[in-house]
Design an enzyme around this catalytic site. Structure first.
Site, PDB file in Angstrom:
ATOM      1  N   LYS A  71       0.826  -1.204   0.000  1.00 24.96           N
ATOM      2  CA  LYS A  71       0.000   0.000   0.000  1.00 24.96           C
ATOM      3  C   LYS A  71       0.861   1.255   0.000  1.00 24.96           C
ATOM      4  CE  LYS A  71      -3.779  -0.949   2.107  1.00 24.96           C
ATOM      5  NZ  LYS A  71      -4.304  -1.428   3.400  1.00 24.96           N
ATOM      6  N   ARG A  86      -3.328   2.798   8.309  1.00 22.77           N
ATOM      7  CA  ARG A  86      -3.578   1.501   7.658  1.00 22.77           C
ATOM      8  C   ARG A  86      -2.314   0.651   7.712  1.00 22.77           C
ATOM      9  NH1 ARG A  86      -6.171   5.100   3.891  1.00 22.77           N
ATOM     10  NH2 ARG A  86      -8.350   4.508   3.511  1.00 22.77           N
ATOM     11  N   GLY A 146      -6.237 -10.803   8.225  1.00 25.42           N
ATOM     12  CA  GLY A 146      -5.958 -10.881   9.658  1.00 25.42           C
ATOM     13  C   GLY A 146      -5.220  -9.668  10.194  1.00 25.42           C
ATOM     14  N   MET A 153      -4.401  -5.626  10.850  1.00 21.69           N
ATOM     15  CA  MET A 153      -5.280  -4.597  11.398  1.00 21.69           C
ATOM     16  C   MET A 153      -6.060  -3.859  10.305  1.00 21.69           C
ATOM     17  SD  MET A 153      -4.546  -1.293  13.729  1.00 21.69           S
ATOM     18  CE  MET A 153      -4.706  -0.196  12.340  1.00 21.69           C
ATOM     19  N   ARG A 177      -8.288   2.246  -9.197  1.00 17.54           N
ATOM     20  CA  ARG A 177      -8.089   0.809  -9.454  1.00 17.54           C
ATOM     21  C   ARG A 177      -8.598   0.508 -10.861  1.00 17.54           C
ATOM     22  NH1 ARG A 177     -12.626  -0.885  -5.007  1.00 17.54           N
ATOM     23  NH2 ARG A 177     -14.244   0.419  -5.885  1.00 17.54           N
ATOM     24  N   HIS A 234     -25.583 -35.558 -20.212  1.00 15.83           N
ATOM     25  CA  HIS A 234     -26.157 -35.451 -21.560  1.00 15.83           C
ATOM     26  C   HIS A 234     -26.753 -34.067 -21.791  1.00 15.83           C
ATOM     27  CE1 HIS A 234     -29.417 -35.936 -24.557  1.00 15.83           C
ATOM     28  NE2 HIS A 234     -28.488 -36.640 -25.170  1.00 15.83           N
ATOM     29  N   ARG A 244     -19.626 -37.046 -33.407  1.00 14.36           N
ATOM     30  CA  ARG A 244     -20.169 -38.250 -32.763  1.00 14.36           C
ATOM     31  C   ARG A 244     -21.196 -38.879 -33.680  1.00 14.36           C
ATOM     32  NH1 ARG A 244     -19.776 -34.654 -27.815  1.00 14.36           N
ATOM     33  NH2 ARG A 244     -20.902 -33.336 -29.241  1.00 14.36           N
ATOM     34  N   ARG A 303     -15.775 -39.966 -35.046  1.00 13.33           N
ATOM     35  CA  ARG A 303     -15.608 -41.028 -34.053  1.00 13.33           C
ATOM     36  C   ARG A 303     -16.604 -42.138 -34.344  1.00 13.33           C
ATOM     37  NH1 ARG A 303     -16.784 -39.869 -27.834  1.00 13.33           N
ATOM     38  NH2 ARG A 303     -18.927 -39.924 -28.557  1.00 13.33           N
ATOM     39  N   GLU A 355      -8.707 -41.928 -23.729  1.00 14.81           N
ATOM     40  CA  GLU A 355      -9.704 -41.604 -22.715  1.00 14.81           C
ATOM     41  C   GLU A 355      -9.736 -42.640 -21.604  1.00 14.81           C
ATOM     42  OE1 GLU A 355     -13.571 -41.505 -24.623  1.00 14.81           O
ATOM     43  OE2 GLU A 355     -12.986 -43.063 -26.045  1.00 14.81           O
ATOM     44  N   SER A 363      -6.701 -38.100 -29.714  1.00 11.58           N
ATOM     45  CA  SER A 363      -7.565 -37.035 -29.231  1.00 11.58           C
ATOM     46  C   SER A 363      -7.949 -37.392 -27.808  1.00 11.58           C
ATOM     47  CB  SER A 363      -8.800 -36.909 -30.123  1.00 11.58           C
ATOM     48  OG  SER A 363      -9.609 -35.870 -29.648  1.00 11.58           O
ATOM     49  N   GLY A 366      -9.983 -37.706 -24.751  1.00 11.21           N
ATOM     50  CA  GLY A 366     -11.372 -37.601 -24.329  1.00 11.21           C
ATOM     51  C   GLY A 366     -11.346 -37.336 -22.835  1.00 11.21           C
ATOM     52  N   THR A 367     -11.203 -36.080 -22.485  1.00  8.88           N
ATOM     53  CA  THR A 367     -10.961 -35.774 -21.070  1.00  8.88           C
ATOM     54  C   THR A 367     -12.180 -36.013 -20.190  1.00  8.88           C
ATOM     55  OG1 THR A 367     -11.261 -33.470 -21.650  1.00  8.88           O
ATOM     56  CG2 THR A 367      -9.004 -34.233 -21.348  1.00  8.88           C
ATOM     57  N   ASN A 368     -13.371 -36.100 -20.784  1.00  7.53           N
ATOM     58  CA  ASN A 368     -14.527 -36.435 -19.936  1.00  7.53           C
ATOM     59  C   ASN A 368     -14.338 -37.836 -19.366  1.00  7.53           C
ATOM     60  OD1 ASN A 368     -15.441 -34.072 -20.985  1.00  7.53           O
ATOM     61  ND2 ASN A 368     -17.091 -34.966 -22.178  1.00  7.53           N
ATOM     62  N   CYS A 387     -10.788 -33.372 -27.255  1.00  5.50           N
ATOM     63  CA  CYS A 387     -12.156 -33.111 -27.678  1.00  5.50           C
ATOM     64  C   CYS A 387     -13.121 -33.259 -26.522  1.00  5.50           C
ATOM     65  CB  CYS A 387     -12.544 -34.014 -28.837  1.00  5.50           C
ATOM     66  SG  CYS A 387     -12.488 -35.763 -28.428  1.00  5.50           S
ATOM     67  N   TYR A 446      -4.101 -29.127 -31.082  1.00  2.00           N
ATOM     68  CA  TYR A 446      -5.365 -28.393 -31.170  1.00  2.00           C
ATOM     69  C   TYR A 446      -6.281 -28.741 -30.015  1.00  2.00           C
ATOM     70  CZ  TYR A 446      -7.602 -32.670 -32.845  1.00  2.00           C
ATOM     71  OH  TYR A 446      -8.074 -33.945 -32.938  1.00  2.00           O
TER      72      TYR A 446
END
Lengths: 874, 874
Positions: A22, A92, A101, A103, A336, A454, A560, A616, A745, A764, A766-768, A831, A851
């Site tokens: 500050k 301050r 925490g 003052m 700010r 879904h 799909r 796919r 996946e 690719s 398939g992170t799900n 994907c 990608y």
């Protein structure tokens, strides 16, 4: 002699360690010529010395403070304790690292029975003066003397009760004096002293308190948790108070250096004459536009404009400032970075680049991905929203806002739409059979399922508002009603959904229109210039594909094929295929499906032209395609002339305990090779037709889902090559290139990626599914405990939304590295749903993916996020 | 001059590359003094030279062959082509690496119209002589002349038809002569030559054929697939034929150097006088015991005994030999390691060590883990089994054999048992509610589920025979019948199960008794001396624990607390707890459960004494404990006085799409901390009671299941410590040590093991779940496609039975390494089903685990396998 106290004008931002964050900031503002109220900073070294000296302020330090205070009196022309023109200050804390925490601020230090009267004179406002004094006593007692706030609250509330007053502001000067007298008694009783009246004594006590707060429990725990050294110490900032309520030559206001709503250039804000603090916001009097200042105080106005220019020049961004004018003198109390709407964020970024204030990279970094998202979806009118009744809150599954009458069955939605009604589909969860209803609904609400259920996935694909997994809402489909917030809502009742926040409201709330500006496109084009990551889309239909290309998608990363199976004209053949008793029967049904699939692919190829299209092969378990309701089974039995009991037997036989880990993906191809064979035929016959009719060769990538074992892949790869080559040779199209690759996946696939890459031309992620299996979280069930997990901070983000870097991310990184080691030109993409999540995109960029692929409406977001990821990495 | 041909007596086993495997073997046998029929080997170098010389046998080589042939005639006293005493030989290929596709054996080479008559004279058996000739022509024509076998089969079959004969052996000498004449015609027609009559010509043609077969299609493909160099070449073995049917001074037989059924010392076998080849096995005449030879031909007998001694001395194992006596001269035709029963395997190994023939390590390696397993379970009487009707085949889920009447409901099993019947429980799948039925059944048959399904796991735990996932059997529980092999079996019908093979038979087949010998224990004690891996058991009851300790378990590696919940006296409180509407209600139910759980633990501690007991806190999803049937819900509704609809609502609400990835394990503790709190209290109060009543402090390890995120663990760890320390302090038992650790069963846990080990004192790999998630195979559903996967060789072994080294194994290895890096004294074990699988145990030993834990009946197997793993690694 060491310098323990720095006037603001002697510091600079580089001295942060010495002056605290500050203090360094106030010094910097002063240095660049902003009219900050005068003051000084006691250094962190003084704090360290305080502890070295057994919590005593050294005489030398004490002397330096006194000297600076004297200077301050001279500079401000005000004097500590002088009734006629009292110097009041704020105190301050300010460490180098901001920390909870420590003052709190103490305002108006220097007030006592004398100076309060002086303040009353100067402001001509006794109520203000005594309320300031009351607040000062209360705060000082709390943070410096350690007296429980509660003691003061009781007195204050009693006085209100006694006078039968509701609002604090209705208390008179006399009331406040009474309260102050009671406060004195509390201080005497609790702290054993009279409230200090000497401003210098007040000041030194406050400084002690700041230093002490460095080592209070909360601060120590916080430092330990965050690895902050205990010996940094905190600085103390002492700043003179200024007052905007000293008459018609004074005032106070808030302003932005540009319009935070529209992004338009030019100062924007308002102020009030003879007012202080929160008066502007409180809305008691109507404030004047900032531009009216030109008439009222032309010199101050010029100064104000000059300051805004300095601010933007210095901070390179739109500022949100608070200012006070004390007797024609302008003071900047705070500046700010200004909060802004999505449109303003984009327009300001583009404008500032064009004004030469910032670089293109900076412009890109200035806009948040969520801003892009907000631009693409309607939103509720903020004002009307305030008066609406919130009846529940679920997962913000697909952004946007929607109002409509609720219906519980897809066919009712379709009927409502035909009647010209706006309809919201409400269900426990949706299934592929509900697609028609989802298409025709304004929005979708489910009581179950997570961010990748879904409903969520399909809604995002459509760019349609969806709130998912709202367990607070009980849905009784058979009764055509839902319970929420203690009320029953029946079919036809209006509700409104905010898919960006997950909130559900009663009634009809109007939504804002979407309006994409030229600057929106400019910014994204800049992003395209910068980013390395390719951006593809997950699209199953020509319409989605077209949408995505318009949004800038460079290809399809996931098409799909199963969604095509649910179309009314095909599902019967799909079911016929599943119920087949032998390969011959199955082949007959598949032969009926072939022309449909071929046409689907042709249409998508036509839209995508030269761009890659990753198709796919069939992924879901077969039972997903069979009817669940007794009545539907009956119809099917008649349609196919198969015994009802037999169908039920097959349905039971196909049902699975854990379908996500069951007979699906490539496993189907191992059991029923003829299904994939049909799909492969459809792809390549479709490609041949496109070549014959449209004159170009589609860019096809065939993707095998759910591979965990290399042989699964090689078996299917061989089939693809055989069928493709046969068709291409027959049609003299052997120079058509195509790629064969796989989803990664299953954790095992990631662990053995080197081996798989020897055979696969692309990966690719398939992170799900990968997240589902790596974390053991069923995405359809996790909704039940995921909120508790967030609440208890077990993880910060839903791992289905944002990649879990340490777990799933490690698999992605390993697989990418080993895959590319084994096949240097391996193409690697993702994907899953995380393909559209900015934080995840940053990670994917870092680990070297080629990608990301996301739903069409996330494509613009991904373009920006990919550029930001690149910039951050540089 | 290079030596291209080696008489057997000049070779040795070290010359394998030169003489091929078979040649080196024959040489070695000759070398150690065994009476092998004379012969010689043409080297692989001759083969290489053959190819170098454009597929011609060099004159030099040719000369060496001729020389050796001459020598052979001298040694045997027989002459090639001489009618009176013809030399007949066998010709066999023999490369250094055994390989399919190479030329088959040719027997009786040297026969022609003359010598066949000589053979007839010598054996006094015209039928034998002409049949040998016919076979020779057929084989020679096939492999040397390349004439399709089919041509000969037609002639042979036609002759049988013409003579209206069924069995080949009914053909007369005249028939065979007719056939041979027809064969000549085929050879002339197909190969354009007369069948060669000169034995030397026959021999060289056969040698050419062997060399040529080195480069035939099949051999080349095989070499390519297995990375065998193409330039090794093959050797050719020429060996003189001997005949046991030359009169009463000749004979043939088979024998073992010890009894292969009982393991008893001393030669065991039988022989026939004046007989050849398969006569002994064919059973036309009753053979004599080998010991009768002592009377018939005492000198030959002595020679035979001497040879058996040489054999055991040399091969250090029981041998299975074929021999022929030609005119009082004993010849050894073949020797190989003898197949034996489990009991024999163990007894022979122990005996041979005691006889000084082998070391302890060798004795350990000599017994297969399956032998141990067989010793522990009853089996069917082999003879009676042959006449039984096989009606289906499922997974060999738990070894042993059982016969009984089928029942479809646990209560019917219990009733049948009370009536004194033997009963088999038949169900689609079992659930924890079926426990009583499983306990009282002789065996269990399910039509669904895999090797780690509920039925399989529980049955193995009980050591009870179980065939699981038999999809060939259709179970209609409501009708109390099952369909198998086209028949309907109703309640009360007898079936028999073999849990070691997965086979199901109709009717009642008697089973053999279990009889563990002292040698069994001796061997396992030796294993204990050798192994590094600790062996624990998975046991949930005092009975299982006792059993396991008796089998040598050194602790409990997995005590599942949920199985205790299903007891009739508790399930009601468990359900009350689950249906509770708030924490207070839930606590009331938990308070009722506490004394039960405490007592459970006390009893187990009492059995296990000082041994470690790893207790896993509640793991399964709560819905597993709720009733499924309408009628049971009704009863529960009355018992707990809760509205039936409400119960159904809660059941529906708790139901999950993928329960394996759902709300279970530590996730329950995060949502309902009070459940674990009760269990922790029960554990430590139980320990205190044991200390007070029995005077020893149990060795407790508390295990948190399904941890994937470090905070899940730390939250529960804190609870455990708080409750444990409170109880131990209250009872002045603060010097009780206990450990807190976690299962590693979620891939993410394995990936972040370093982080977890910083907090956890032990890991236990839950390889069932880990495999399930890493491979994405639901263990309850995978049965449907796993058999196709094995069939298509996508994997060789069921990954739930034997660890998938490349995938799951990589996780285990990473986690062990990173865990021990982070905490060097981290204890690492495995408590999945693979803990009892020898191949997996070998892997676990290799990657440095501290112990494996398996079901009680697998403990002896694991002890042996662990010792073998250690030996292999040395």
């Amino acid at each position: 002699m060491k310098k323990f106290v720095y006037p603001f004008e002697e510091g600079k931002k580089e001295l942060k360690l010495l002056l605290g964050g500050k203090g360094a900031n106030l010094a910097e503002m002063t240095k660049i010529g902003l009219p900050v109220p005068e003051g000084f900073t006691i250094t962190t070294e003084a704090c360290i010395k305080y502890y070295d000296d057994n919590k005593k302020i050294d005489e030398e330090v004490s002397q330096q403070i006194a000297d600076r205070l004297k200077e301050l009196e001279i500079k401000t022309g005000k004097t500590f304790g002088l009734k006629e023109n009292p110097l009041l200050v704020s105190v301050r804390s300010g460490a180098a690292v901001s920390m909870p925490g420590m003052m709190d601020t103490i305002l108006n230090l220097g007030l006592n029975e004398e100076t309060v009267e002086g303040l009353k004179e100067l402001t001509q406002n006794g109520r203000f003066a005594y309320d300031s004094f009351r607040r000062f006593i209360q705060m000082f007692s709390d943070v410096v003397l350690g007296i429980d706030k509660h003691n003061f609250d009781i007195i204050f509330d009693n006085q209100k009760k006694f006078r039968n007053i509701k609002n604090d502001s209705d208390l008179t000067e006399e009331d406040l004096k009474t309260i102050i007298n009671e406060y004195y008694k509390v201080v005497k009783l609790e702290a054993g002293i009279n409230f200090p009246t000497d401003p210098k004594e007040q000041l030194f006590m406050a400084i002690d308190a700041v230093f002490d707060s460095w080592n209070n429990q909360r601060a120590m725990i916080y430092r330990k948790a965050h690895g902050i050294p205990d010996d940094l110490g905190t600085a103390v900032n002492i700043q003179s108070m200024v007052f905007g309520n000293m008459g018609e030559e004074s005032g106070t206001g808030v302003a932005f250096t540009r319009n935070p709503a529209t992004g338009e250039s030019g100062v924007f804000g308002e102020f009030l004459l003879n007012a202080q603090g929160e008066d502007v916001v409180a809305g008691i009097r109507t404030p004047l536009s900032i531009h009216d200042m030109k008439n009222v105080m032309p010199e101050v106005y010029d100064e104000f404009i000059r300051i805004c220019e300095i601010l933007e020049e210095h901070y390179k961004d739109m500022q949100d400032i608070e200012f006070t004018i004390e007797n024609q003198k302008l003071y900047l109390l705070q500046t700010r970075t200004g909060k802004r709407t999505a449109k303003a964020a984009i327009d300001v970024a583009v404008d500032m680049f064009e004004e030469g204030l910032i670089t293109k990279n900076e412009a890109i970094m200035r806009v948040e991905p969520i801003h892009i998202d907000q631009m693409l979806h309607p939103n509720f009118n903020e004002e009307l929203l305030k008066n609406s009744k919130l009846i529940g809150s679920g997962l913000p599954a697909s952004p946007g806002a929607a109002s409509g009458k609720i219906y519980f069955f897809p066919e009712d939605i379709v009927a409502a739409k035909e009647r010209g009604e706006k309809a919201i589909l409400v269900r426990k969860e949706t299934s592929p059979e509900d697609i028609e209803g989802m298409i025709n609904a304004e929005g979708i609400l489910t009581s179950r399922g997570g961010m990748t259920s879904h409903a969520a996935v399909v809604a995002r694909g459509m760019g349609k508002c969806c709130v998912a997994g709202c367990s607070e809402v009980m849905v009784y489909e058979s009764k055509k009603e839902m319970k929420a917030a203690g009320n029953v809502y029946k079919e036809g009742d209006w509700i409104s959904l905010n898919g960006s926040t997950g909130k559900i409201y009663e009634g009809n709330i109007p939504v804002t229109e979407i309006n994409l500006t030229g600057k929106f496109n400019t910014l994204l084009e800049w992003a395209d210039e910068i980013r390395d990551l390719g951006i593809r889309t997950n699209a199953d239909t020509p319409k989605d594909a077209k949408n995505a290309v318009d949004f800038g998608a460079e290809g399809i990363g996931l098409c799909r094929t199963e969604h095509m199976f649910f179309d009314e004209s095909r599902i019967i053949h799909v079911r016929e295929m599943i119920l087949a008793q032998n390969v011959e029967e199955r082949q007959i049904a598949l032969d009926k499906l072939l022309p449909f699939q071929r046409e689907d692919f042709e249409k998508i190829f036509e839209v995508m032209e030269f761009r890659p299209v990753t198709i796919r092969l069939l992924d879901p378990p077969l039972h997903e395609f069979l009817p669940k309701e007794e009545s539907d089974i009956e119809i099917l039995s008649k349609d196919l002339n198969i015994d009802k009991e037999k169908i039920t037997d097959i349905i039971n036989d196909l049902s699975e305990f854990n379908p996500m880990l069951g007979h699906r993906g490539v496993r189907l191809a191992i059991s029923y090779p003829e299904i994939y064979a049909m799909q492969i035929r459809a792809i390549f016959e479709g490609a041949v037709n496109i070549y014959k009719n449209k004159g170009f060769i589609p860019n096809v990538e065939v993707m095998v889902p759910l591979v965990g074992l290399i042989k699964e892949f090689t078996i299917v790869k061989k089939t693809i090559e055989e069928i493709a080559d046969e068709i291409l040779e027959e049609n003299s199209l052997t120079d058509m290139n195509y790629k064969i690759g796989t989803m990664i996946e299953i954790p095992r696939a990631a662990l053995t990626a080197g081996e798989i890459a020897a055979e696969a031309e692309f990966f690719s992620f398939g992170t799900n599914d990968l997240t589902q299996m790596a974390l053991g979280f069923s995405r359809d069930d996790a909704g039940k405990f995921i909120s508790i997990y967030k609440e208890k901070n077990i993880f910060e983000k839903d791992p289905f939304e944002t990649i879990d870097v340490n777990g799933v991310g490690k698999l992605v990184e390993m697989a990418t590295e080993n895959g590319k080691k084994s096949r240097p030109n391996l193409k690697v993409g993702i994907c899953g749903e995380q393909g559209g999540d900015p934080e995840s995109i940053d990670f994917f960029n870092k680990v070297g993916l080629d990608y990301v692929s996301c739903s069409p409406f996330r494509v613009p977001v991904a373009r920006l996020a990919a550029a930001q990821a690149k910039i951050k990495q540089e």
